[in-house]
Scaffold this motif. Structure first.
Motif, PDB file in Angstrom:
ATOM      1  N   THR A  57      26.733 -22.983  -3.835  1.00  0.00           N
ATOM      2  CA  THR A  57      26.513 -22.861  -2.400  1.00  0.00           C
ATOM      3  C   THR A  57      27.689 -22.157  -1.738  1.00  0.00           C
ATOM      4  OG1 THR A  57      27.565 -24.967  -1.848  1.00  0.00           O
ATOM      5  CG2 THR A  57      25.195 -25.006  -2.416  1.00  0.00           C
ATOM      6  N   LYS A  58      27.451 -21.679  -0.531  1.00  0.00           N
ATOM      7  CA  LYS A  58      28.536 -21.070   0.234  1.00  0.00           C
ATOM      8  C   LYS A  58      29.631 -22.095   0.507  1.00  0.00           C
ATOM      9  CE  LYS A  58      25.612 -17.621   2.518  1.00  0.00           C
ATOM     10  NZ  LYS A  58      25.094 -17.113   3.823  1.00  0.00           N
ATOM     11  N   GLY A  59      29.210 -23.348   0.678  1.00  0.00           N
ATOM     12  CA  GLY A  59      30.197 -24.402   0.906  1.00  0.00           C
ATOM     13  C   GLY A  59      31.122 -24.577  -0.281  1.00  0.00           C
ATOM     14  N   GLN A  60      30.572 -24.551  -1.486  1.00  0.00           N
ATOM     15  CA  GLN A  60      31.401 -24.661  -2.684  1.00  0.00           C
ATOM     16  C   GLN A  60      32.387 -23.500  -2.785  1.00  0.00           C
ATOM     17  OE1 GLN A  60      27.811 -25.208  -5.345  1.00  0.00           O
ATOM     18  NE2 GLN A  60      29.261 -26.480  -6.478  1.00  0.00           N
ATOM     19  N   LEU A  61      31.903 -22.301  -2.482  1.00  0.00           N
ATOM     20  CA  LEU A  61      32.753 -21.119  -2.549  1.00  0.00           C
ATOM     21  C   LEU A  61      33.895 -21.226  -1.555  1.00  0.00           C
ATOM     22  CD1 LEU A  61      33.310 -18.248  -3.575  1.00  0.00           C
ATOM     23  CD2 LEU A  61      31.686 -17.403  -1.870  1.00  0.00           C
ATOM     24  N   ILE A  93      24.669 -11.318  -8.620  1.00  0.00           N
ATOM     25  CA  ILE A  93      24.741 -12.590  -7.905  1.00  0.00           C
ATOM     26  C   ILE A  93      23.596 -12.585  -6.908  1.00  0.00           C
ATOM     27  CG2 ILE A  93      26.187 -14.100  -6.488  1.00  0.00           C
ATOM     28  CD1 ILE A  93      28.591 -12.297  -7.543  1.00  0.00           C
ATOM     29  N   ASP A  94      22.566 -13.347  -7.174  1.00  0.00           N
ATOM     30  CA  ASP A  94      21.355 -13.322  -6.360  1.00  0.00           C
ATOM     31  C   ASP A  94      21.434 -14.301  -5.193  1.00  0.00           C
ATOM     32  OD1 ASP A  94      20.321 -11.449  -8.041  1.00  0.00           O
ATOM     33  OD2 ASP A  94      18.783 -12.737  -8.936  1.00  0.00           O
ATOM     34  N   THR A  95      20.861 -13.883  -4.073  1.00  0.00           N
ATOM     35  CA  THR A  95      20.664 -14.762  -2.930  1.00  0.00           C
ATOM     36  C   THR A  95      19.156 -14.956  -2.753  1.00  0.00           C
ATOM     37  OG1 THR A  95      20.522 -12.939  -1.339  1.00  0.00           O
ATOM     38  CG2 THR A  95      22.722 -13.774  -1.859  1.00  0.00           C
ATOM     39  N   LYS A  96      18.762 -15.572  -1.676  1.00  0.00           N
ATOM     40  CA  LYS A  96      17.335 -15.776  -1.416  1.00  0.00           C
ATOM     41  C   LYS A  96      16.615 -14.439  -1.259  1.00  0.00           C
ATOM     42  CE  LYS A  96      14.122 -18.398   1.479  1.00  0.00           C
ATOM     43  NZ  LYS A  96      13.536 -19.098   0.313  1.00  0.00           N
ATOM     44  N   ARG A  97      17.347 -13.387  -0.915  1.00  0.00           N
ATOM     45  CA  ARG A  97      16.740 -12.061  -0.788  1.00  0.00           C
ATOM     46  C   ARG A  97      16.205 -11.567  -2.121  1.00  0.00           C
ATOM     47  NH1 ARG A  97      21.096  -8.292   2.050  1.00  0.00           N
ATOM     48  NH2 ARG A  97      19.426  -6.799   1.698  1.00  0.00           N
ATOM     49  N   GLU A  98      16.932 -11.877  -3.193  1.00  0.00           N
ATOM     50  CA  GLU A  98      16.495 -11.431  -4.518  1.00  0.00           C
ATOM     51  C   GLU A  98      15.691 -12.499  -5.263  1.00  0.00           C
ATOM     52  OE1 GLU A  98      19.846  -9.243  -3.050  1.00  0.00           O
ATOM     53  OE2 GLU A  98      19.890 -11.332  -3.689  1.00  0.00           O
ATOM     54  N   ASP A  99      15.933 -13.757  -4.967  1.00  0.00           N
ATOM     55  CA  ASP A  99      15.279 -14.865  -5.680  1.00  0.00           C
ATOM     56  C   ASP A  99      14.744 -15.846  -4.641  1.00  0.00           C
ATOM     57  OD1 ASP A  99      14.566 -17.082  -7.153  1.00  0.00           O
ATOM     58  OD2 ASP A  99      16.357 -17.101  -8.413  1.00  0.00           O
ATOM     59  N   GLU A 124      22.033 -21.073  -0.892  1.00  0.00           N
ATOM     60  CA  GLU A 124      22.327 -21.015  -2.320  1.00  0.00           C
ATOM     61  C   GLU A 124      22.451 -19.580  -2.837  1.00  0.00           C
ATOM     62  OE1 GLU A 124      20.405 -24.745  -4.671  1.00  0.00           O
ATOM     63  OE2 GLU A 124      18.975 -23.239  -3.952  1.00  0.00           O
ATOM     64  N   GLN A 125      23.201 -19.434  -3.938  1.00  0.00           N
ATOM     65  CA  GLN A 125      23.264 -18.182  -4.675  1.00  0.00           C
ATOM     66  C   GLN A 125      23.213 -18.525  -6.167  1.00  0.00           C
ATOM     67  OE1 GLN A 125      26.057 -15.093  -3.160  1.00  0.00           O
ATOM     68  NE2 GLN A 125      26.745 -16.670  -1.728  1.00  0.00           N
TER      69      GLN A 125
END
Length: 224
Positions: free
Chosen positions: A32-36, A60-66, A73-74
């Motif tokens: 997650t962005k929070g973890q990063l 590195i996929d985001t919701k746009r790709e997956d 999430e990524q």
């Protein structure tokens, strides 16, 4: 060469982000962005530094790709060049697209995905998922046999599905040369207009192909 530890602050942020993905997340896993941001609390724009890895063949996929991912999430899909090694973090020529280049590409490609024809923000058929247009880099095999990387506008779905596709201009020209004269004339008209009008029967066929198996059988039974 031994892989350094991602916490080594002597390394650049992009290098540390790559190492963090490899050592803490692992290929195939989500974060997650929070973890990063928790991992790099003192680094401004850590999201952007991580995105820079894509210029070095990292996926590195985001919701746009997956679409299975949540918005926050990524997924770490593929490790690319080991950017922490000497000489591996040199940005490759042509990887950065300026705002003016992006506008020009969008205009040239008609503000539509060149693979499926969907426009920005339109819903994919039968879903509530909206499209997002972006720039994809497609290997193109030219008529002289050489291959070069060219840019094209594609939606998030097609960009993921076409990653390994190589466009072969010579092969297309060979197929076109074998067409009867009347079909070549029709093809030229489509090329000049950069569009093709589909007949009702073709639209029906395309819609039929999207149906689940039971629904396809019901349609066939009803047509008979």
């Amino acid at each position: 060469m031994n892989m350094p530890i991602w916490t080594n602050e002597k390394l650049g942020t992009m290098k540390r982000a790559g190492l963090w993905l490899v050592q803490e997340i692992g290929v195939g896993n989500t974060f997650t962005k929070g973890q990063l941001r928790d991992a790099f609390p003192d680094t401004a724009q850590i999201d952007r530094r991580m995105r820079d890895l894509r210029d070095f063949d990292w996926q590195i996929d985001t919701k746009r790709e997956d679409v299975t991912l949540d918005a926050h999430e990524q997924r770490f899909v593929r490790q690319g060049d080991p950017v922490w090694e000497p000489g591996k973090a040199t940005r490759k020529a042509g990887t950065v697209v300026s705002a003016s280049q992006r506008r020009s590409l969008l205009t040239h490609d008609g503000h539509k995905c060149r693979s499926c024809g969907i426009g920005p923000g339109e819903n994919y058929v039968g879903t509530d998922v909206t499209s997002q247009l972006d720039i994809a880099r497609r290997p193109v095999r030219l008529a002289d046999g050489t291959t070069e990387l060219q840019m094209i506008i594609e939606c998030n779905r097609c960009r993921v599905g076409d990653r390994e596709l190589v466009a072969d201009v010579g092969a297309l020209l060979g197929r076109a040369a074998a067409l009867p004269a009347i079909e070549k004339k029709i093809l030229r008209s489509w090329l000049e207009q950069d569009r093709r009008e589909f007949s009702e029967i073709e639209d029906l066929w395309a819609a039929f192909r999207t149906l689940p198996a039971d629904a396809r059988e019901q349609f066939k039974d009803g047509l008979e």
